[in-house]
Design a protein around this motif. Sequence first.
Motif, short mmCIF file in Angstrom:
data_model
loop_
_atom_site.label_atom_id
_atom_site.label_comp_id
_atom_site.label_asym_id
_atom_site.label_seq_id
_atom_site.Cartn_x
_atom_site.Cartn_y
_atom_site.Cartn_z
N THR A 35 0.77 -1.07 -0.46
CA THR A 35 -0.23 0.24 -0.41
C THR A 35 0.79 1.39 0.09
O THR A 35 0.78 2.32 -0.67
N LEU A 36 1.74 1.50 1.05
CA LEU A 36 2.85 2.26 0.70
C LEU A 36 3.35 3.06 -0.48
O LEU A 36 3.51 3.65 -0.55
N ILE A 37 3.60 1.46 -1.24
CA ILE A 37 4.70 1.74 -2.05
C ILE A 37 3.65 2.48 -3.08
O ILE A 37 4.05 3.15 -4.03
N THR A 38 2.26 1.81 -3.08
CA THR A 38 1.99 2.14 -4.55
C THR A 38 1.33 3.77 -3.97
O THR A 38 0.81 4.40 -5.01
N ARG A 39 1.44 4.41 -2.83
CA ARG A 39 0.98 5.40 -2.54
C ARG A 39 1.48 6.55 -3.12
O ARG A 39 1.52 6.98 -3.95
N MET A 40 2.96 5.74 -2.48
CA MET A 40 4.39 6.88 -2.40
C MET A 40 4.70 6.94 -4.88
O MET A 40 4.53 7.67 -4.70
N TYR A 41 4.19 5.76 -5.13
CA TYR A 41 4.96 5.82 -6.04
C TYR A 41 3.41 6.72 -7.55
O TYR A 41 4.00 7.53 -8.02
N VAL A 44 5.23 10.30 -6.27
CA VAL A 44 6.89 10.40 -6.33
C VAL A 44 7.28 9.70 -8.17
O VAL A 44 7.64 10.08 -8.41
N GLY A 45 6.17 9.01 -7.97
CA GLY A 45 6.95 8.37 -9.76
C GLY A 45 8.19 7.26 -9.21
O GLY A 45 8.05 6.69 -8.04
N GLU A 46 8.39 7.07 -10.33
CA GLU A 46 9.54 6.36 -10.05
C GLU A 46 10.77 6.36 -9.72
O GLU A 46 12.58 6.66 -9.90
N ILE A 51 11.21 6.55 -2.12
CA ILE A 51 10.46 5.26 -1.70
C ILE A 51 10.74 4.31 -0.48
O ILE A 51 10.19 4.14 0.69
N ALA A 52 11.74 3.49 -0.95
CA ALA A 52 13.10 2.66 0.03
C ALA A 52 13.25 3.40 0.85
O ALA A 52 12.83 2.13 2.25
#
Length: 75
Positions: A35-41, A44-46, A51-52
């Motif tokens: 969920t966090l990866i999807t929201r951050m993506y 902020v995109g790639e 994100i990490a």
Amino acid sequence: MADLDHSSSDDTSMDSREENSSHDSKLEFSEDEETLITRMYNLVGERWSLIAGRIPGRTAEEIKKYWTSRYSTSV
């Protein structure tokens, strides 16, 4: 002396197994991480390193591999 040689080879094989199992476990992401990866993506995109930085114990490379394996679109 044979015992020392034998235990040394056991330690080496155990280390290899530990490395493989820890590497494999890092490829699995929890629902919260996904969920966090999807929201951050979406925000902020790639920017994988950004994100990490929000997910302790994860690298930018792991995040990128996860994203491309899960959401990659083949044309």
